[in-house]
Design a protein around this motif. Structure first.
Motif, PDB file in Angstrom:
ATOM      1  N   UNK B  35      73.471  95.469  -6.501  1.00  0.00           N
ATOM      2  CA  UNK B  35      72.136  95.751  -5.853  1.00  0.00           C
ATOM      3  C   UNK B  35      71.406  96.991  -6.953  1.00  0.00           C
ATOM      4  N   UNK B  37      69.149 100.383  -6.204  1.00  0.00           N
ATOM      5  CA  UNK B  37      68.635 101.367  -5.296  1.00  0.00           C
ATOM      6  C   UNK B  37      67.447 102.019  -5.820  1.00  0.00           C
ATOM      7  N   UNK B  40      63.439 105.662  -1.051  1.00  0.00           N
ATOM      8  CA  UNK B  40      62.891 105.194   0.231  1.00  0.00           C
ATOM      9  C   UNK B  40      62.926 103.735   0.541  1.00  0.00           C
ATOM     10  N   UNK B  41      63.870 102.956  -0.386  1.00  0.00           N
ATOM     11  CA  UNK B  41      64.092 101.571   0.046  1.00  0.00           C
ATOM     12  C   UNK B  41      65.506 101.152   0.261  1.00  0.00           C
ATOM     13  N   UNK B  42      66.401 102.014   0.088  1.00  0.00           N
ATOM     14  CA  UNK B  42      67.851 101.548   0.548  1.00  0.00           C
ATOM     15  C   UNK B  42      68.245 100.647  -0.810  1.00  0.00           C
ATOM     16  N   UNK B  43      69.150  99.857  -0.509  1.00  0.00           N
ATOM     17  CA  UNK B  43      69.796  98.865  -1.453  1.00  0.00           C
ATOM     18  C   UNK B  43      69.173  97.689  -1.358  1.00  0.00           C
ATOM     19  N   UNK B  45      69.713  93.675  -2.671  1.00  0.00           N
ATOM     20  CA  UNK B  45      70.566  92.921  -3.338  1.00  0.00           C
ATOM     21  C   UNK B  45      69.922  91.916  -4.454  1.00  0.00           C
ATOM     22  N   UNK B  59      68.087  89.083  -2.958  1.00  0.00           N
ATOM     23  CA  UNK B  59      66.373  89.198  -2.459  1.00  0.00           C
ATOM     24  C   UNK B  59      65.816  89.433  -3.730  1.00  0.00           C
ATOM     25  N   UNK B  90      73.883  99.301  -8.367  1.00  0.00           N
ATOM     26  CA  UNK B  90      75.358  99.497  -7.925  1.00  0.00           C
ATOM     27  C   UNK B  90      75.929  98.112  -7.865  1.00  0.00           C
TER      28      UNK B  90
END
Lengths: 115, 117
Positions: B35, B37, B40-43, B45, B59, B90
């Protein structure tokens, strides 16, 4: 395309107060996760919610899942400073088929607890 | 008690340079994920693997390649780094996915902070 939205994105709380973080998702799923991330650190699993109506509690945190409303909540009771962190919800598009465990994350909620 | 280990922890690259991030897990997990990070966009994939010798796109796979030659290792490569790839990366692993009622908790490494100048 699955979308996961959290609100609020920023939450400043006083110690001792209660509050709820909301996680909405756009596509049917029956598997939702909550993670915690401390600044500069990795993600730690908090809760796994596997079915409609599931409720899990750990200390001052309680998570619930309503699959019909496509909504999960993370409730904080009597907040303490140690709860300051970023909280993520994540949805697995399991839906009866195999999603290979791929997770779609919300944006994260940055929680700060003040004395 | 290592779990998921990522190397390096920090790296600064110049535009156009290449590098490989290594993820190693000692839990005998089948599934592994990369992932990124961003604020403001989270994680999101990038790529994932369901077993040794297999990989698949997530993604946001453009600009990245992966390999899983051994079950315990999952490598993420940047062939020609771009400033847009500045991020925290991550790696995660999980025991089993797809099984009915399986919890499939993903365990994360500590992250790699990458800056591309």
């Amino acid at each position: 395309e699955l979308k996961v939205e959290q609100n609020p994105l920023f939450l400043s709380m006083q110690e001792g107060k209660n509050y709820t973080i909301y996680c909405n998702y756009s596509t049917t799923s029956d598997r939702l996760y909550w993670y915690r991330q401390d600044p500069g650190k990795s993600l730690e699993s908090l809760f796994v919610l596997l079915s409609n109506g599931a409720v899990k509690q750990e200390g001052r945190l309680m998570a619930s899942l309503d699959t019909k409303a496509r909504l999960s909540t993370l409730h904080i009771t009597a907040a303490v400073h140690d709860l300051s962190a970023t909280y993520f919800c994540a949805v697995d598009l399991y839906g009866g088929g195999t999603s290979y465990g791929k997770l779609t994350f919300g944006q994260g909620t940055i929680l700060t607890v003040h004395p | 008690n290592a779990g998921v280990t990522q190397t390096p922890k920090f790296r600064v690259l110049k535009t156009g340079q290449s590098m490989t991030l290594l993820c190693a897990q000692d839990m005998n997990h089948e599934y592994m994920y990369w992932y990124r990070q961003d604020p403001g966009m989270g994680l999101r994939l990038i790529h994932y693997s369901v077993g040794e010798g297999t990989t698949a796109k997530g993604e946001v796979p453009d600009g990245y390649n992966v390999s899983r030659l051994k079950k315990q290792n999952f490598l993420l490569g940047l062939e020609s780094a771009a400033p847009s790839q500045t991020s925290v990366y991550f790696c995660a692993s999980s025991r089993l996915a797809g099984a009915l009622l399986a919890k499939n908790i993903q365990y994360f490494g500590a992250g790699t902070r990458l800056s591309v100048l």
